[in-house]
Design a protein around this motif. Structure first.
Motif, PDB file in Angstrom:
ATOM      1  N   ASP A   1       0.861  -1.193   0.000  1.00 58.31           N
ATOM      2  CA  ASP A   1       0.000   0.000   0.000  1.00 58.31           C
ATOM      3  C   ASP A   1       0.895   1.241   0.000  1.00 58.31           C
ATOM      4  O   ASP A   1       0.722   2.131   0.814  1.00 58.31           O
TER       5      ASP A   1
ATOM      6  N   HIS B   1       7.670   1.143   5.828  1.00 57.67           N
ATOM      7  CA  HIS B   1       7.549  -0.286   6.027  1.00 57.67           C
ATOM      8  C   HIS B   1       8.804  -0.968   5.523  1.00 57.67           C
ATOM      9  O   HIS B   1       8.773  -2.070   5.002  1.00 57.67           O
TER      10      HIS B   1
ATOM     11  N   TYR C   1       6.312  -7.625   4.076  1.00 61.76           N
ATOM     12  CA  TYR C   1       5.014  -6.949   4.150  1.00 61.76           C
ATOM     13  C   TYR C   1       3.965  -7.837   3.510  1.00 61.76           C
ATOM     14  O   TYR C   1       4.151  -8.322   2.382  1.00 61.76           O
TER      15      TYR C   1
ATOM     16  N   GLU D   1       1.865  -7.336   9.231  1.00 57.22           N
ATOM     17  CA  GLU D   1       0.571  -7.940   8.845  1.00 57.22           C
ATOM     18  C   GLU D   1       0.727  -9.141   7.927  1.00 57.22           C
ATOM     19  O   GLU D   1       0.179  -9.174   6.820  1.00 57.22           O
TER      20      GLU D   1
ATOM     21  N   TYR E   1     -11.946   0.237   8.842  1.00 58.65           N
ATOM     22  CA  TYR E   1     -12.215  -0.942   8.007  1.00 58.65           C
ATOM     23  C   TYR E   1     -13.304  -1.821   8.613  1.00 58.65           C
ATOM     24  O   TYR E   1     -13.846  -2.687   7.948  1.00 58.65           O
TER      25      TYR E   1
ATOM     26  N   LYS F   1      -4.734   8.673   5.303  1.00 57.59           N
ATOM     27  CA  LYS F   1      -4.804   8.477   6.757  1.00 57.59           C
ATOM     28  C   LYS F   1      -3.790   9.339   7.495  1.00 57.59           C
ATOM     29  O   LYS F   1      -3.625   9.216   8.711  1.00 57.59           O
TER      30      LYS F   1
HETATM   31  C1  GCB Z   1      -2.311  -1.366   7.112  1.00 56.87           C
HETATM   32  C2  GCB Z   1      -0.957  -1.435   6.539  1.00 56.87           C
HETATM   33  C3  GCB Z   1      -0.510  -0.126   5.968  1.00 56.87           C
HETATM   34  C4  GCB Z   1      -1.651   0.482   5.164  1.00 56.87           C
HETATM   35  C5  GCB Z   1      -2.790   0.764   6.125  1.00 56.87           C
HETATM   36  C6  GCB Z   1      -4.023   1.333   5.424  1.00 56.87           C
HETATM   37  O1  GCB Z   1      -2.723  -2.164   7.890  1.00 56.87           O
HETATM   38  O2  GCB Z   1      -0.005  -1.923   7.447  1.00 56.87           O
HETATM   39  O3  GCB Z   1       0.605  -0.329   5.170  1.00 56.87           O
HETATM   40  O4  GCB Z   1      -1.266   1.615   4.480  1.00 56.87           O
HETATM   41  O5  GCB Z   1      -3.180  -0.418   6.731  1.00 56.87           O
HETATM   42  O6  GCB Z   1      -4.100   2.529   5.261  1.00 56.87           O
HETATM   43  O7  GCB Z   1      -4.884   0.554   5.033  1.00 56.87           O
END
Ligand code: GCB
Length: 620
Positions: free
Chosen positions: A205, A374, A399, A438, A500, A591
């Protein structure tokens, strides 16, 4: 011959009057050791050595089919673009590239944000730079590459000097045999194509920024030189600094010395057959490095003709039960997660200014800790964290779902871990080596990361091992029982209650069941908001919604008894191709508590207040 010429020129060119010349060229090319190249080496603290910068404009050729390296039958060429051949009148063959006419790219810098047409480009790009050099006797010359994402090849004056995989770690290619007096050229090919068996793998991501993303320089070292060293405060003996210096090409029995002028401390030790000198010496009046007072000492490390001036802080870090102890005292890690995304201009961060802006915001937020996600960040970031007093979680790019049952993938992850630790092991700021983020709970995954954790502990027994784990849910209960937790000193947890899953208020009734009596860091939580977009608390993408998630998260986190830190996701908006929502995301993960243009969102102030008044976590 056919393979060498890439095309069956012999049949076409039998009438060429210059055939003899062509043969001579072919023989001389073939004589060059194009394919054999030693593996690059890791130099600890390379950025503190004198160097000649190769930053600036490099000629560039975009080569999506990689025809500069591979022939039409996909054999590696001996006369590829790396020869930087200048076509001459009467040449009996065409030369279909010319670096002298090629457009430029800035190094350091990702290519994506330098040219609009390259924003989504994934593939190989060639780089070329001319430089002059005056060779010195008894000197090794290294091409230092701060990072090249992802796979890179380097040639100096047409001779292959190294090949490297991994986009976020520094490496050094010996070029002593290839460099000569006067004009020289270096050619690099950098390929950021994603592959299933890479680390990281196909899905991430964040933006797959390609290119020579960090600084490139020449470093000269004497015949015998210090490649790696580790100096830290002993955990078991008060007022003792211990560690080692490793010397390449040193004579067994020779000496390595360390001096800390401000402490009037000097020590020396004999270099063993393995090239290592073990050091252990008393210091008096040492001021320990803390976030409040990040004292750094000038440390001079010497062996024979080689010497390095370092800047090192001394502190201890350990766990006791569910506590994290910094210098023997319990600490709560008030943090934030940060991508290496450049503030204001976007693209891959690399400069002191980038680091100071990002970490300056973290300080303004009230942080004493940052999660550098990351992947390993640039040394500039770690130096700034040392200076500014921010504890660091440093992360290997394991990752999501790698090919955990593929030994080649394990070897790649191990190589990147080794490079990360051996490059950055003297930063007082780094307290946590994170193995992964994760990852799916499977036996192959657990074995893979346990292997990495064991390796990290062998390389550096002085720091704590962590990983960001996924959480499972049962009704209102969140359960943390991933077996990987057994291999960790500190449990990292990522959760997105209110984004989420569920609503922000769902956090109010959430219970936590954590199988490990170990310190816990909530390594991620958060919600997305477009800076400047306002609305109701329950309206997604507004600043109010994001702030509301924080309002409900913080009291919930306080109910986790072994909570010892947090790094909400995340400090600043960053580019991600997974985020196409027009008018809101526009290919940015939103975010951030701050927009990519430096605009602070409401949630920034919610967290700032909680950190200032210590209403989240335990006061320390
Ligand atoms: C997560 C990941 C991170 C993402 C984030 C998101 O769990 O570790 O790399 O960018 O969520 O914004 O969904």
């Amino acid at each position: 011959m056919t393979a060498f010429l890439n095309r069956p020129i012999a049949s076409r060119g039998s009438s060429c009057p210059c055939y003899f010349l062509l043969l001579l060229v072919a023989i001389s090319f073939a004589a060059l050791p194009c394919f054999a190249a030693p593996a690059p080496i890791v130099l600890t603290g390379a950025d503190s050595r004198p160097s000649t910068s190769l930053n600036g404009e490099w000629a560039s050729i975009i080569d999506p089919y990689f025809s500069g390296l591979f022939s039409f039958h996909h054999e590696e060429k001996k006369n590829g673009y790396f020869m930087n051949y200048k076509a001459k009148p009467g040449d009996p063959f065409p030369t279909e590239y010319d670096f002298s006419k090629a457009p430029k790219l800035k190094v350091p810098g990702d290519w994506n944000t330098q040219r609009e047409s390259l924003m989504f480009y994934e593939g190989p790009i060639w780089y070329e730079k001319d430089f002059t050099y005056d060779p010195k006797p008894h000197t090794h010359v290294f091409l230092h590459v701060g990072a090249a994402n992802y796979h890179s090849w380097f040639w100096v004056n047409g001779q292959k000097v190294c090949e490297h995989e991994g986009g976020y770690t520094a490496f050094n290619c010996e070029i002593t045999q290839a460099i000569h007096s006067g004009n020289n050229f270096v050619v690099a090919a950098v390929d950021n194509t994603r592959h299933e068996d890479n680390v990281p793998t196909l899905e991430t991501d964040w933006w797959n920024y390609g290119g020579l993303t960090r600084e490139v320089s020449l470093i000269e070292l004497p015949d015998s030189f210090i490649d790696q060293y580790d100096l830290h405060l002993s955990h078991s003996e008060d007022g003792v600094i211990e560690g080692w210096v490793h010397v390449v090409g040193g004579q067994s029995g020779g000496k390595a010395e360390v001096g800390i002028p401000d402490l009037h401390a000097r020590a020396s030790a004999a270099i063993g057959a393995d090239g290592r000198a073990a050091l252990h010496f008393n210091v008096q009046g040492l001021e320990r490095w803390t976030p409040e007072s990040p004292k750094l000492y000038k440390v001079v490390i010497r062996a024979g003709a080689d010497s390095i001036d370092e800047s090192i802080g001394f502190r201890t870090i350990e766990t006791r039960g569910t506590e994290i102890l910094l210098n023997g005292k319990p600490i709560f890690l008030r943090g934030v997660a940060i991508h290496a995304e450049a503030p204001y201009r976007t693209g891959r961060a690399w400069s002191d200014k980038d680091a100071e802006t990002l970490l300056g915001w973290a300080k303004e937020l009230g942080c004493n800790y940052v999660r550098l996600a990351h992947y390993p960040h640039d040394e500039t970031m770690l130096r700034a964290a040392d200076r500014m007093g921010l504890l660091v979680w440093s992360e290997n790019p394991v990752y999501w779902a790698l090919e955990f049952d593929n030994p080649k993938v394990l070897a790649k992850a191990e190589q990147q871990l080794d490079e990360e630790i051996n490059t950055s092991r003297n930063h007082a700021a780094i307290i946590l080596w994170s193995m992964a983020n994760e990852t799916p709970n499977t036996p192959a995954r657990t074995q893979f990361i346990e292997t990495l954790a064991t390796r990290a502990r062998d390389l550096d027994p002085t720091r704590l091992i962590t990983a960001a784990l996924l959480v499972r849910g049962k009704g209102d209960t969140k359960i943390v029982d991933d077996p990987l937790g057994q291999a960790l000193d500190v449990i990292g947890i990522n959760e997105y209650i209110g984004w989420y899953e569920g609503r922000p208020e769902s956090a109010d009734t959430t219970q936590w069941q954590i199988a490990y009596q170990k310190p816990v860091i909530v390594s991620e939580f958060g919600a997305a908001a477009k800076a400047g977009l306002h609305g109701a608390e329950n309206e997604r993408w507004t600043e109010e919604y994001q702030a509301n998630v924080y309002h409900h998260q913080l009291p919930m986190l306080n109910k986790i008894p072994q909570l010892r830190g947090m790094s909400p996701w995340c400090l600043m908006d960053f580019r991600s191709p997974n985020r196409p929502l027009v008018g809101i995301q526009d290919e940015f993960n939103r975010k951030g508590l701050i927009s990519d243009q430096g605009q602070k969102k409401s949630a920034f102030y919610v967290l700032q207040k909680a950190y200032k008044y210590k209403t989240v976590g335990r006061p320390d």
